[in-house]
Design a protein around this motif. Structure first.
Motif, PDB file in Angstrom:
ATOM      1  N   TYR B 141      41.684 -27.624 -22.982  1.00  0.00           N
ATOM      2  CA  TYR B 141      41.035 -28.427 -24.026  1.00  0.00           C
ATOM      3  C   TYR B 141      40.613 -27.646 -25.270  1.00  0.00           C
ATOM      4  CZ  TYR B 141      40.566 -31.560 -19.979  1.00  0.00           C
ATOM      5  OH  TYR B 141      40.807 -32.326 -18.869  1.00  0.00           O
ATOM      6  N   LYS B 143      41.987 -25.767 -27.686  1.00  0.00           N
ATOM      7  CA  LYS B 143      42.650 -25.954 -28.976  1.00  0.00           C
ATOM      8  C   LYS B 143      42.646 -27.424 -29.403  1.00  0.00           C
ATOM      9  CE  LYS B 143      45.374 -21.730 -28.601  1.00  0.00           C
ATOM     10  NZ  LYS B 143      44.719 -20.977 -29.692  1.00  0.00           N
ATOM     11  N   ILE B 144      42.475 -28.308 -28.459  1.00  0.00           N
ATOM     12  CA  ILE B 144      42.352 -29.730 -28.800  1.00  0.00           C
ATOM     13  C   ILE B 144      41.046 -29.946 -29.564  1.00  0.00           C
ATOM     14  CG2 ILE B 144      41.975 -32.038 -27.822  1.00  0.00           C
ATOM     15  CD1 ILE B 144      43.984 -31.177 -25.569  1.00  0.00           C
ATOM     16  N   ILE B 145      39.977 -29.354 -29.062  1.00  0.00           N
ATOM     17  CA  ILE B 145      38.688 -29.467 -29.754  1.00  0.00           C
ATOM     18  C   ILE B 145      38.797 -28.851 -31.152  1.00  0.00           C
ATOM     19  CG2 ILE B 145      36.249 -28.778 -29.726  1.00  0.00           C
ATOM     20  CD1 ILE B 145      36.467 -28.761 -26.634  1.00  0.00           C
TER      21      ILE B 145
END
Lengths: 763, 160, 291
Positions: B141, B143-145
């Motif tokens: 998660y 790099k998604i954030i």
């Protein structure tokens, strides 16, 4: 070779397709009149089919075929995604047939139907009458090993798949030289990969009477061979196509659906049939991670030097061998390049039980042994009253180590630097001081754990990889590989490698992402963190070869000797000055259309790796433990890796983030649960099986210590699996630091933590 | 007990359809309209891979009956941006390296898009809470954030 | 899955008419978050489905006659984001915001949550502590009202008869001197089924620093959320303090122990609930505890 592209944060070559929803996965292809295949699964963990009546199911309108174990070839085959071995003794255990008369776990495959749609297929399954003779289920390895335990596979005594181990030196003698002997026991749980895309495939027979299988697989070439073996048909009659896949983590390094899928299309005259597992099916009827029980007996000298260790392991393999004892042997092998022991005895036994079959999962047996070993190291350091980091440092092997059993030599090793970096990142010394003598409800602690791993399977398995490059008319190239992109980013790093060698921009390298066994070069596939290392070398060789051919062609065109030329930014240039001679595209056009000298340029090569580079790394973790609720919060976590040269830092960080997240789930929340009496799965869905959500995942720190391994194509070593290895023991050691309670089992769920705290009289 | 007539707008395009009442919204999108960017990961609303926006709000399209979309607007990943003109959130997913196997990506991008529409400057914890129904096994998660934060800083929610 | 007839009424009269004319087994569908799964696994096999998610009267949140009235088809998102609910029944807004995930909160409804009678339903402890009553109307328009905890008839079962529908949840309005809070313990932070959840509603005399009244409801430690007078008694008439918090936590712990004496999770839940009791107490009385 000037480095322009390798080592850069190049954007994924497949990201646009994926982020716009255009990327096609197996379920996104629409064949005309696709039929649906569904599987009748045993409700019993151990049972024999006494009678089976499919007449009502067959009579249901819309049902095209019903197959039972009686209707499929009686060929025993192995499903593990390993290269074939010419040596029969080296092959995987062949213990299953496409459908079975004997159910060996809840979910075992008894019959299958093909129908026009899902609902009809579901209905047909309910119309199959089966009379079972229910046998006593064997649900733990200990029960399986008991004398007179029911046999899960009649032909294998004591339910043992293998108990092959090894001894280096003489541990008993070495124990005598030791000042202290320490003993510990550890246990890990069964967990599952939980790739977001479930197993899925579809198959049909083409106009040339060949079976075409489109599958979400990590190993298309191996899949082809295993389907051939299972059906008893020539391997060349089978074609496997692998489109984009929604994650694998080792679970798709096993051939689960394809043999049945082939049998189903054959049963309906070659019409397309799709098998699309539900999440509930996928979690029990594909593969899991082996649960291990480890016992360590370790001799240590007064000054904190490891002398000998005797490791006993029980590996719970479930109902079918799949990767079988290879998992235990991988564990027993890959930890060796880390610490120096004079003697090691490794006594593993891999045992059948009536539970779902365990197979390959990210880092292949190593997270289990490293949880045990790094916890054991921590316990020993504490008993010796030594700093746990100093204790480990004293025993590290490092460069130059030659493994006495497999001959692999460590040519690069940055473990000391990794430790130093991790220590600094987490602010170890300061925090250690600060967290002394805590008494409140919430307590903090620090822990760390190290690992070593391999790049590929050499010398245990064949390490063959193919690559083919074609120069297009516009000067771009297409790259074909048999290695599979499963999300890890291999297509992108291969594109970078070609661009680097060839002197062209990355966007001029078109990677053919779909593997098709009719077209793609041979490669065994995505596993063992092998592709960037093993396939990468094939790609580099192919790029060097095509570059040589291009420059030779230019020599013919211009009479400038090839050795005086180079390629830079898609131009042919003088090597000495960089002055442009002509654009590569001009050369490319000549290779296709010069009326005298035209000869399209391709390269096609393979790499049979007979080297193996050891990678190393470390996890540092800080936790906060709530004594009342048993909740463990990972406050900070850092993984530092020596994976040699990093080809693409952004993709590499992504691998580490994902692996650490998986490791945190392994440590704290993930575990497959089964009814203790019946073996029925209790949480085979994503609500009850607790893989971390975005809210459960802390910020994950990543750093690399870039060594250069001379055997890697660009100095690189394995990275895909290693991040999942050391988080669990680091977290466990941090909990020990915070609370003084030494856990010997994962996951450390709040309830289990609480019970242990109660034992320790903390609550 | 035949078919049901529904009117639904998908990605701005109006459809008059006769559907089997047993179809779920995901079946309608994937099998009838051939919009295969919406993925199915569990069929029980646990993974969020099938997230689409129904009248602007993210829902699991595996838990909505197709007839419930009657008279409503549906946005799928195909409607957000194209290869030629990606939505800035998609661009940030690319730039930040938030994509790996890609199977959770369409649902994740749509949830992120919906969040920024509703809350253009979300705090990190707000991002986490809003995206918690979208599981990802590849990326941890992180790099998604970062992609959502970066899109937020660039004010992409105002771009359309 | 057999075929079924679908009705999608847009107002309550139509919905009741559908209920009246429906043949065979009839199922109400609102958010669908349980319905679709049950339909697919075959645990429900309706002949008729009435989709009430579009019934306007069931989607309102309003203040009327001394009650906060929440339509049964209000989604959890609607409830958690409603200013009115946040002001008048904060613990319910909190509970609604902790349900499943954004996607589930956008579809799932409070009426469905009550009717489906999951022991771990997040809205229940809040509703029970708020003394909520549920209005149930039958096909003939005859309505009755029962306390929210009486809707459940055991796990996954309810006391509604075939032609009845939950229309509204009525919460008696609390005075300005009331405070409410909700807490949940799950196995992970999102997409979690509550292992224990708890709501606390108290009347607090700020000037005297005294708790005048208290209603505590616990969920996931029995088939339905319930009030615990024993723990309430600990609070009433006392000043919030560390000591009171400890005492409160101990009492709640005994309540859990008595509620699920034979369950294997009891020893854990008995202790874990203390942590939850601390959290909820701190949420409500952080001002007093700081003094």
């Amino acid at each position: 070779m000037t480095v322009n592209v390798v080592g850069k944060r190049v954007k994924r070559v497949d990201a646009v397709a994926k982020v716009t929803g255009k990327a096609k996965y197996t379920d996104d292809f629409m064949e005309r009149d696709m039929l649906v295949g569904k599987i009748l699964r045993s409700p019993y963990a151990h049972a024999i089919v006494k009678k089976i009546d499919v007449s009502k199911a067959k009579a249901l309108p819309g049902v095209e075929a019903v197959l039972t174990y009686k209707d499929v070839p009686d060929n025993k085959y192995a499903t593990a995604g390993h290269p074939y071995s010419l040596d029969p003794k080296h092959r995987d255990r062949e213990d299953r047939t496409i459908l079975t008369k004997k159910a060996r776990f809840v979910g075992d495959e008894i019959a299958a139907v093909v129908a026009t749609d899902d609902l009809t297929a579901e209905k047909a399954l309910k119309l199959i009458d089966v009379e079972y003779e229910v046998l006593e289920p064997v649900l733990t390895p200990e029960d399986a090993l008991k004398e007179n335990a029911p046999l899960i596979h009649e032909e294998y005594d004591n339910n043992i798949i293998s108990d092959f181990g090894y001894q280096i030196g003489d541990v008993e003698e070495s124990f005598k030289e030791s000042d202290y002997i320490f003993e510990d026991e550890f246990e890990t749980s069964i967990v599952q990969h939980c790739h977001l895309e479930n197993h899925i495939s579809y198959a049909y027979v083409d106009a040339d009477d060949r079976i075409v299988i489109v599958s979400s697989t990590q190993i298309p070439h191996i899949c082809r061979r295993i389907v051939g073996q299972a059906l008893g048909i020539p391997w060349g009659r089978i074609r496997v196509i692998k489109p984009y896949i929604g994650g694998g983590f080792g679970n798709k390094q096993d051939v689960c659906l394809e043999p049945l899928n082939a049998a189903l299309t054959l049963a309906v005259g070659g019409r397309p049939v799709k098998i699309d597992l539900s999440r509930e099916e996928c979690m029990i009827a594909t593969r899991t991670r082996h649960a291990f029980k480890y016992k360590f007996k370790t001799g240590v000298s007064k000054d904190g030097k490891l002398i000998a260790t005797h490791i006993t392991a029980i590996s719970n393999n479930g109902a079918y061998a799949s990767h079988g004892h290879s998992i235990a042997m991988s564990a027993g092998t890959k930890f060796r390049p880390l610490y120096s022991f004079k003697s090691i005895k490794f006594d593993p036994v891999t045992v059948y039980t009536n539970l779902p079959a365990a197979g390959a999962m990210r880092a292949y047996g190593v997270p289990q042994i490293k949880f045990a070993l790094e916890s054991h190291m921590e316990n020993i350091a504490r008993k010796l009253n030594m700093d746990p980091i100093e204790f480990r440092r004293r025993n590290l092997l490092g460069e130059g180590y030659v493994d006495p059993l497999n001959g692999n030599k460590v040519l690069s090793c940055g473990i000391h630097e990794c430790i130093a970096k991790g220590k600094e990142l987490i602010n170890w010394d300061e925090k250690k001081e600060k967290y002394k003598n805590q008494t409140g409800i919430k307590r903090r602690g620090l822990g760390m754990a190290c690992f070593s791993y391999a790049s590929g399977t050499h010398p245990v398995g064949l390490e063959l990889a193919g690559a083919r490059i074609v120069l297009n008319q516009d000067g771009s190239v297409q790259l074909q590989i048999g290695a599979t992109e499963i999300g890890q980013g291999s297509d992108t790093v291969f594109a970078q490698m070609v661009a680097e060698v060839l002197g062209i921009p990355v966007d001029m390298v078109h990677v053919v992402s779909t593997q098709d066994t009719d077209i793609s070069p041979f490669d065994t596939g995505a596993y063992a963190s092998r592709q960037t290392y093993v396939t990468g070398m094939a790609v580099k060789k192919a790029a060097l070869e095509i570059k040589e051919k291009i420059l030779n062609f230019v020599w013919g065109m211009t009479d400038i000797p090839a050795e005086a030329l180079d390629i830079e930014d898609a131009n042919i240039v003088y090597k000495h000055s960089g002055e442009v001679v002509m654009p590569l595209s001009k050369v490319a056009m000549q290779t296709y259309y010069d009326t005298v000298f035209a000869k399209p340029i391709t390269s096609d090569t393979s790499n049979n790796a007979r080297v193996n580079a050891m990678s190393f790394g470390v996890t540092f973790a800080e936790v906060e433990v709530d004594i009342k609720t048993g909740k463990i919060e990972v406050v900070e976590i850092f993984n530092v890796h020596d994976s040699g040269k990093i080809i693409n830092p952004q993709l590499a960080e992504g691998q580490v983030h994902g692996g650490v997240s998986m490791g945190i789930g392994y440590a704290l929340s993930e575990e497959m649960l089964f009814d203790e009496k019946t073996g029925k799965p209790l949480n085979n869905n994503l609500l009850d099986y607790k893989l971390p959500t975005i809210m459960d995942t802390p910020d994950i720190g990543v750093a690399f210590v870039e060594t250069h391994d001379p055997t890697g194509p660009f100095g690189n070593k394995s990275l895909g699996e290693p991040p999942a290895i050391s988080p669990a023991p680091a977290i466990r050691n941090a909990v020990l630091d915070a609370t003084g309670v030494a856990f010997d089992r994962i996951p450390m769920t709040p309830q289990r933590v609480f019970e242990k705290f109660k034992e320790a009289k903390l609550v | 007990m035949g078919k049901i007539a529904i009117k639904v707008t998908v990605n701005g395009k109006k459809y008059d359809l006769e559907i089997d009442p047993r179809l779920r919204l995901i079946d309608l999108l994937r099998d009838e309209l051939r919009l295969t960017g919406t993925k199915e990961g569990c069929g029980e609303g646990e993974c969020g891979a099938c997230t689409v926006l129904l009248n602007g709000a993210p829902v699991n399209s595996c838990l909505v009956m197709a007839f419930q979309a009657d008279g409503k607007k549906v946005l799928t990943i195909e409607g957000l941006g194209s290869e030629e003109k990606m939505h800035p959130i998609q661009e940030e997913f690319l730039k930040q390296g938030a994509v790996q196997c890609g199977y959770c990506t369409p649902g994740m991008v749509l949830s992120a898009y919906s969040l920024l529409k509703k809350n253009p400057q979300p705090a990190r914890e707000e991002i986490k809470k809003y995206l918690a129904g979208n599981l990802c096994r590849c990326t941890g998660y992180d790099k998604i954030i970062k992609a959502v934060e970066s899109a937020s800083q660039k004010g992409v929610s105002r771009d359309d | 899955m057999k075929k079924f007839t679908v009705y999608s009424p847009k107002n309550l009269d139509d919905a009741l008419r559908c209920l009246k004319t429906a043949t065979g087994q009839t199922k109400l569908l609102a958010g669908g978050t349980d319905f679709v799964i049950q339909l697919r696994e075959g645990s429900i096999t309706p002949d008729t489905v009435i989709d009430i998610s579009g019934v306007q009267e069931l989607k309102c949140i309003k203040e009327e006659d001394g009650f906060l009235k929440i339509g049964a088809a209000c989604t959890f998102t609607q409830i958690s984001e409603s200013n009115l609910v946040q002001q008048k029944a904060f613990c319910l807004a909190q509970a609604a915001s902790e349900v499943g995930s954004e996607q589930v909160r956008n579809a799932g409804t409070i009426g469905g949550n009550i009717a489906n009678a999951s022991p771990a339903a997040d809205s229940l402890p809040a509703l029970v502590a708020l003394n909520a009553e549920v209005t149930i109307v039958d096909a003939n328009g005859k309505s009755r009202s029962i306390p929210v905890e009486k809707v459940s008839a055991g796990v996954g079962k309810n006391n509604l008869v075939a032609n009845e529908i939950i229309t509204e949840i009525n919460i008696p309005l609390l005075g300005e001197d009331w405070r409410t809070a909700f807490c949940k313990l799950g196995r992970r932070k999102a997409l979690a089924i509550a292992r224990i959840n708890m709501a606390l509603v108290v009347r607090f005399d700020e000037s005297a620093g005294l708790i005048k009244d208290a209603r505590i409801a616990l969920g996931a430690v029995g088939t339905v959320a319930f009030r615990t007078q024993k723990a309430e008694g600990i609070l009433v008439g006392n000043k919030p303090s560390r000591e009171l918090m400890e005492k409160f936590a101990e009492t709640v712990s005994t309540v859990v122990e008595e509620s699920i004496p034979t369950r294997s999770s009891m020893p854990y839940k008995r202790t874990a609930v203390k942590g939850l009791a601390f959290d909820i107490f701190e949420k409500l009385f952080s001002d007093s505890l700081k003094k």
